[in-house]
Design an enzyme around this catalytic site. Sequence first.
Site, PDB file in Angstrom:
ATOM      1  N   ASP A 200       0.811  -1.244   0.056  1.00 45.93           N
ATOM      2  CA  ASP A 200       0.022  -0.152   0.056  1.00 45.93           C
ATOM      3  C   ASP A 200       0.776   1.295  -0.103  1.00 45.93           C
ATOM      4  OD1 ASP A 200      -2.317  -1.449   0.109  1.00 45.93           O
ATOM      5  OD2 ASP A 200      -2.872  -0.733   2.085  1.00 45.93           O
ATOM      6  N   ASP A 202       0.150   4.138   1.409  1.00 43.75           N
ATOM      7  CA  ASP A 202       0.345   4.811   2.677  1.00 43.75           C
ATOM      8  C   ASP A 202       0.986   4.372   4.101  1.00 43.75           C
ATOM      9  OD1 ASP A 202      -1.777   2.781   3.333  1.00 43.75           O
ATOM     10  OD2 ASP A 202      -3.392   4.388   2.557  1.00 43.75           O
ATOM     11  N   TRP A 262     -13.186  -1.048  -2.774  1.00 44.30           N
ATOM     12  CA  TRP A 262     -12.489  -1.228  -1.527  1.00 44.30           C
ATOM     13  C   TRP A 262     -12.971  -2.613  -1.108  1.00 44.30           C
ATOM     14  CZ3 TRP A 262     -13.520  -2.657   3.412  1.00 44.30           C
ATOM     15  CH2 TRP A 262     -12.587  -2.669   4.221  1.00 44.30           C
ATOM     16  N   GLU A 265     -10.182  -8.366  -1.812  1.00 44.56           N
ATOM     17  CA  GLU A 265      -9.170  -8.770  -2.488  1.00 44.56           C
ATOM     18  C   GLU A 265      -7.875  -9.597  -1.782  1.00 44.56           C
ATOM     19  OE1 GLU A 265      -9.253  -5.557  -1.647  1.00 44.56           O
ATOM     20  OE2 GLU A 265      -6.876  -5.302  -1.151  1.00 44.56           O
ATOM     21  N   ASP A 266      -7.752  -8.915  -0.495  1.00 48.16           N
ATOM     22  CA  ASP A 266      -6.534  -9.543   0.397  1.00 48.16           C
ATOM     23  C   ASP A 266      -7.111 -10.865   1.031  1.00 48.16           C
ATOM     24  OD1 ASP A 266      -8.359  -8.085   1.739  1.00 48.16           O
ATOM     25  OD2 ASP A 266      -7.169  -7.250   3.199  1.00 48.16           O
ATOM     26  N   MET A 292       0.450   3.956   9.306  1.00 48.77           N
ATOM     27  CA  MET A 292      -0.347   4.580   8.087  1.00 48.77           C
ATOM     28  C   MET A 292      -0.844   6.129   7.993  1.00 48.77           C
ATOM     29  SD  MET A 292      -3.893   2.761   6.312  1.00 48.77           S
ATOM     30  CE  MET A 292      -5.112   3.559   7.053  1.00 48.77           C
ATOM     31  N   HIS A 295      -5.823   9.038   6.013  1.00 43.79           N
ATOM     32  CA  HIS A 295      -6.620   9.420   4.804  1.00 43.79           C
ATOM     33  C   HIS A 295      -7.811   8.832   5.073  1.00 43.79           C
ATOM     34  CE1 HIS A 295      -7.205   5.238   3.353  1.00 43.79           C
ATOM     35  NE2 HIS A 295      -5.795   4.817   4.054  1.00 43.79           N
ATOM     36  N   ARG A 297     -11.466   7.588   2.723  1.00 50.09           N
ATOM     37  CA  ARG A 297     -11.637   6.830   1.524  1.00 50.09           C
ATOM     38  C   ARG A 297     -11.706   7.501   0.395  1.00 50.09           C
ATOM     39  NH1 ARG A 297     -14.776   2.290   2.415  1.00 50.09           N
ATOM     40  NH2 ARG A 297     -13.047   2.013   4.234  1.00 50.09           N
TER      41      ARG A 297
HETATM   42  C1  UD2 Z   1      -6.790  -1.741   3.468  1.00 45.81           C
HETATM   43  C2  UD2 Z   1      -5.662  -2.817   3.260  1.00 45.81           C
HETATM   44  C3  UD2 Z   1      -5.406  -2.890   1.858  1.00 45.81           C
HETATM   45  C4  UD2 Z   1      -6.570  -3.097   1.112  1.00 45.81           C
HETATM   46  C5  UD2 Z   1      -7.752  -2.308   1.344  1.00 45.81           C
HETATM   47  C6  UD2 Z   1      -8.926  -2.761   0.649  1.00 45.81           C
HETATM   48  C7  UD2 Z   1      -4.199  -2.270   5.457  1.00 45.81           C
HETATM   49  C8  UD2 Z   1      -3.375  -1.439   5.960  1.00 45.81           C
HETATM   50  N1  UD2 Z   1      -4.744  -2.157   3.950  1.00 45.81           N
HETATM   51  O1  UD2 Z   1      -6.425  -0.510   2.989  1.00 45.81           O
HETATM   52  O2  UD2 Z   1      -4.293  -3.633   1.472  1.00 45.81           O
HETATM   53  O3  UD2 Z   1      -6.632  -4.682   1.479  1.00 45.81           O
HETATM   54  O4  UD2 Z   1      -8.021  -2.155   2.768  1.00 45.81           O
HETATM   55  O5  UD2 Z   1      -9.101  -2.661  -0.468  1.00 45.81           O
HETATM   56  O6  UD2 Z   1      -5.240  -3.039   6.014  1.00 45.81           O
HETATM   57  N2  UD2 Z   1      -5.157   3.139  -3.587  1.00 45.81           N
HETATM   58  C9  UD2 Z   1      -4.816   4.448  -4.406  1.00 45.81           C
HETATM   59  N3  UD2 Z   1      -5.604   5.465  -4.976  1.00 45.81           N
HETATM   60  C10 UD2 Z   1      -6.944   5.362  -4.258  1.00 45.81           C
HETATM   61  C11 UD2 Z   1      -7.280   4.000  -3.834  1.00 45.81           C
HETATM   62  C12 UD2 Z   1      -6.615   3.362  -3.255  1.00 45.81           C
HETATM   63  O7  UD2 Z   1      -3.636   4.721  -4.600  1.00 45.81           O
HETATM   64  O8  UD2 Z   1      -7.659   6.075  -5.090  1.00 45.81           O
HETATM   65  C13 UD2 Z   1      -4.099   2.484  -3.167  1.00 45.81           C
HETATM   66  C14 UD2 Z   1      -3.268   2.780  -2.139  1.00 45.81           C
HETATM   67  O9  UD2 Z   1      -1.863   2.084  -2.446  1.00 45.81           O
HETATM   68  C15 UD2 Z   1      -3.749   2.367  -0.921  1.00 45.81           C
HETATM   69  C16 UD2 Z   1      -4.424   0.940  -1.247  1.00 45.81           C
HETATM   70  O10 UD2 Z   1      -4.802   1.009  -2.538  1.00 45.81           O
HETATM   71  O11 UD2 Z   1      -2.828   2.225   0.099  1.00 45.81           O
HETATM   72  C17 UD2 Z   1      -5.341   0.486  -0.179  1.00 45.81           C
HETATM   73  O12 UD2 Z   1      -6.611   1.529  -0.417  1.00 45.81           O
HETATM   74  P1  UD2 Z   1      -6.827   2.457   1.042  1.00 45.81           P
HETATM   75  O13 UD2 Z   1      -5.744   2.615   1.749  1.00 45.81           O
HETATM   76  O14 UD2 Z   1      -7.954   3.418   0.656  1.00 45.81           O
HETATM   77  O15 UD2 Z   1      -7.644   1.299   1.912  1.00 45.81           O
HETATM   78  P2  UD2 Z   1      -7.429   0.839   3.368  1.00 45.81           P
HETATM   79  O16 UD2 Z   1      -6.447   1.740   4.258  1.00 45.81           O
HETATM   80  O17 UD2 Z   1      -8.697   0.525   4.013  1.00 45.81           O
HETATM   81 MN    MN Z   2      -4.923   3.043   3.677  1.00 47.54          MN
END
Ligand code: UD2
Ligand code: MN
Length: 353
Positions: A200, A202, A262, A265-266, A292, A295, A297
């Site tokens: 990721d 972030d 969102w 997939e993991d 992290m 940020h 959504r």
């Molecule tokens: C969680 C998971 C992530 C993924 C996601 C569900 C953790 C720490 N991370 O992240 O691996 O499984 O849930 O899909 O648990 N991104 C962009 N631009 C966008 C949207 C996403 O660059 O507009 C990329 C970026 O690398 C980001 C990643 O996709 O870090 C995951 O998206 P998130 O950070 O919004 O999701 P998060 O933090 O819930």
């Molecule tokens: Mn994130």
Amino acid sequence: MGLFPAMSKFTRKGKCLFLLLLCLCVVAWIATLSNDDTVKPVPEGSNPPEDKGVEGFAKLEMESEMMQSIEERVEEQSAKESCPEHSPLLRGAFKLSFDPSLTIGQVESENVEVVEGQYNPSDCTARQSVAILIPHRNREKHLLYLLYHLHPFLQRQQLHYAIYVIHQAGDATFNRAKLLNVGYLEALKDHSWDCFIFHDVDLVPENDHNLYMCEDQPKHLVVGRNSTGYKLRYKGYFGGVSAMTKDQFHKVNGFPNSYWGWGGEDDDLRIRVTLQKMSIIRPSPEVARYTMIFHKRDSGNQINKDRMQLLRRTHQAWKTDGLNSCSYKILSVHRAPLFINITTDIGQPEHAH
Ligand code: UD2
Ligand code: MN
């Protein structure tokens, strides 16, 4: 009378000497004539056949020099010892900084040994070649902070590595998993990487004992992060940052391509891993810690409402939804100093898989 025989003896000797000198002159003259070719200037634009010998000779010399330097380099390489199992450069836990005025130029000047996103330790042979794959869209500041921390972190681990940013073009729903499949397929065109880190944008690692290397089982590197009190979110959680060898990822047919938006997939990747009788390993919780960057959504990455339904068919779908069915277009590959940016069109939910 006494004088004349002496005189004639002298002239005979003189004649012989003269003849000898003459012979020497002729030989010398012939020699200069044949040498003349080598110093004749070559008229521009022409390539007379008699010059080929000289050119060929120069070429031979160059080739032998090149061979020498290749040999030297091979020798150097084999003379270079394998990097130690425990890098002496590691520092353990360290304080992260997120300076709002940080610029890419600053990060570049602090990482001059990184060339087009790639680094190889100069004094030892790295134990693994690792490709870091970062799915990305519209998170430039996060990417900057990550590059700032990750480059020195990976160099301290004495890895041969490259950072790939896989950028989703357009504003259709985001698809993290498919971008990571694209990254894997494209990075393998550059080098036969041993290990892939799905990362990721972030998440910034807090401890350099968290090794970005692959093992005999898939590895999950985020046990905890600041926003969840550094606790594992749930058993089987495989999101954020994970590491798989080229073969492990190939064996599970990569990520699914069909998760748009969102979530899910993991978990799908975890199911693929267990279906192949592999298990997920993790470093200790003290080491596998991340910050992290805060940020909200992103727009274009709304919750995937189909994810539970999709997860129920993974045990069948993994065979046909993955690396072997990943269709995409590469719009550009830009080799910036600190990362390789791959911009790709991966389609959109209704029309692509
Ligand atoms: C969680 C998971 C992530 C993924 C996601 C569900 C953790 C720490 N991370 O992240 O691996 O499984 O849930 O899909 O648990 N991104 C962009 N631009 C966008 C949207 C996403 O660059 O507009 C990329 C970026 O690398 C980001 C990643 O996709 O870090 C995951 O998206 P998130 O950070 O919004 O999701 P998060 O933090 O819930
Ligand atoms: Mn994130």
